[in-house]
Scaffold this active site. Structure first.
Site, PDB file in Angstrom:
ATOM      1  N   SER A   1       0.842  -1.197   0.000  1.00 33.32           N
ATOM      2  CA  SER A   1       0.000   0.000   0.000  1.00 33.32           C
ATOM      3  C   SER A   1       0.873   1.240   0.000  1.00 33.32           C
ATOM      4  O   SER A   1       1.991   1.229   0.528  1.00 33.32           O
ATOM      5  CB  SER A   1      -0.898   0.011   1.243  1.00 33.32           C
TER       6      SER A   1
ATOM      7  N   TYR B   1      -1.644  -1.072  10.510  1.00 25.65           N
ATOM      8  CA  TYR B   1      -1.728  -1.411   9.085  1.00 25.65           C
ATOM      9  C   TYR B   1      -0.447  -1.004   8.371  1.00 25.65           C
ATOM     10  O   TYR B   1       0.124  -1.773   7.589  1.00 25.65           O
ATOM     11  CB  TYR B   1      -2.933  -0.709   8.472  1.00 25.65           C
TER      12      TYR B   1
END
Length: 286
Positions: A141, A154
């Site tokens: 990401s 995350y």
């Protein structure tokens, strides 16, 4: 491929099956297996496992090995493995339950390694199999670089996945198995709808509540206007099929802006800009 039920995994399976590629895709329920089998047809084979369940993953790998070993085609190896399954839980790290932190690390970081270890023989570490070595694509990401607030666990999992990918790429050199990172920006997937529930948990926090609401609103707008799952599927197809792939792909316009900001702006200035954007400033002096 892992995490095919929705989002990026679903979009990638759609792109690959349309291109005539045979896809083995992980889901967690029989209902999802039947739904996707009906949608994608004979080119799609569902595998039912959770990426954190090592025994179940190895059963799935054995199912793939049996299918490839029994075919009459020349190749018995897998062309590629896409580690896509992931989870994101929005919360301030100072107070986030450790169980939520562990869950994200287990799914996003440990899970891909569990899956990779299970499928490496079919990708080419088993030298008795006919066929060319395959390629591993790990989905990261833009957050791994930007490290926004309230997504710390995350971010840690995705940054860890990128480090793991670089080490793994070097270790697999003797086998000719490539490892490629795909680190997209915003993608329009159901993960954004799940984020709304996280906001409700923290909306009343005396210090972080307003900032989390502001941050979440920005993320939700960006996410819902992001790339479609099929567009990301095309990027993953490139990572799987390019003759000389890049080590890391970063599809999406905000990934370019992120890289530019990180290369030009001092980190302290970037901290201030991000904090100002969502109203995360110092508390008043008492």
């Amino acid at each position: 491929m892992t995490g095919v039920s929705t989002g990026i995994g679903w979009g990638t399976a759609k792109v690959l099956t349309r291109r005539g590629v045979r896809v083995f895709g992980s889901v967690r329920t029989q209902a999802d297996a039947e739904r996707l089998q009906a949608e994608f047809g004979e080119r799609f084979t569902p595998l039912i496992f959770d990426v954190t369940d090592e025994a179940a993953v190895r059963r799935g790998a054995a199912q793939v090995a049996e299918a490839l070993g029994g075919q009459t085609l020349r190749d018995q190896t897998l062309g590629g493995l896409v580690n896509n399954a992931g989870a994101s839980i929005m919360a301030p790290l100072a107070e986030q339950p450790i169980s939520d932190v562990r869950r994200q690390l287990d799914i996003n970081l440990v899970g891909p390694l569990i899956v990779t270890q299970a499928f490496l023989p079919q990708l080419g570490t088993d030298r008795t199999l006919r066929g060319k070595p395959g390629r591993i694509v790990n989905v990261s990401s833009v957050g791994a670089e930007l490290a926004p607030p309230f997504l710390g666990a995350y971010v840690a999992s995705k940054a860890g996945l990128e480090g793991l990918s670089h080490s793994l790429r070097r270790e697999l050199t003797p086998y000719g198995i490539g490892v490629v990172i795909v680190a997209p920006g915003s993608v329009a997937t159901p993960i954004w709808d799940k984020g709304e529930a996280d906001v409700e948990r923290w909306a009343g926090h005396p210090v972080y509540g307003a900032a989390i609401r502001s941050f979440a609103a920005t993320m939700l707008r960006s996410g819902r206007a992001g790339y479609t799952p099929e567009q990301l599927g095309e990027a993953i197809w490139t990572a799987l099929s390019a003759a000389n792939p890049a080590i890391r792909y970063a599809p999406g316009p905000e990934t370019v802006l992120t890289r530019l900001a990180l290369s030009v702006l001092p980190r302290r200035l970037l901290d201030r800009l991000l904090s100002r954007q969502i109203g995360l400033g110092p508390l008043p002096q008492r």
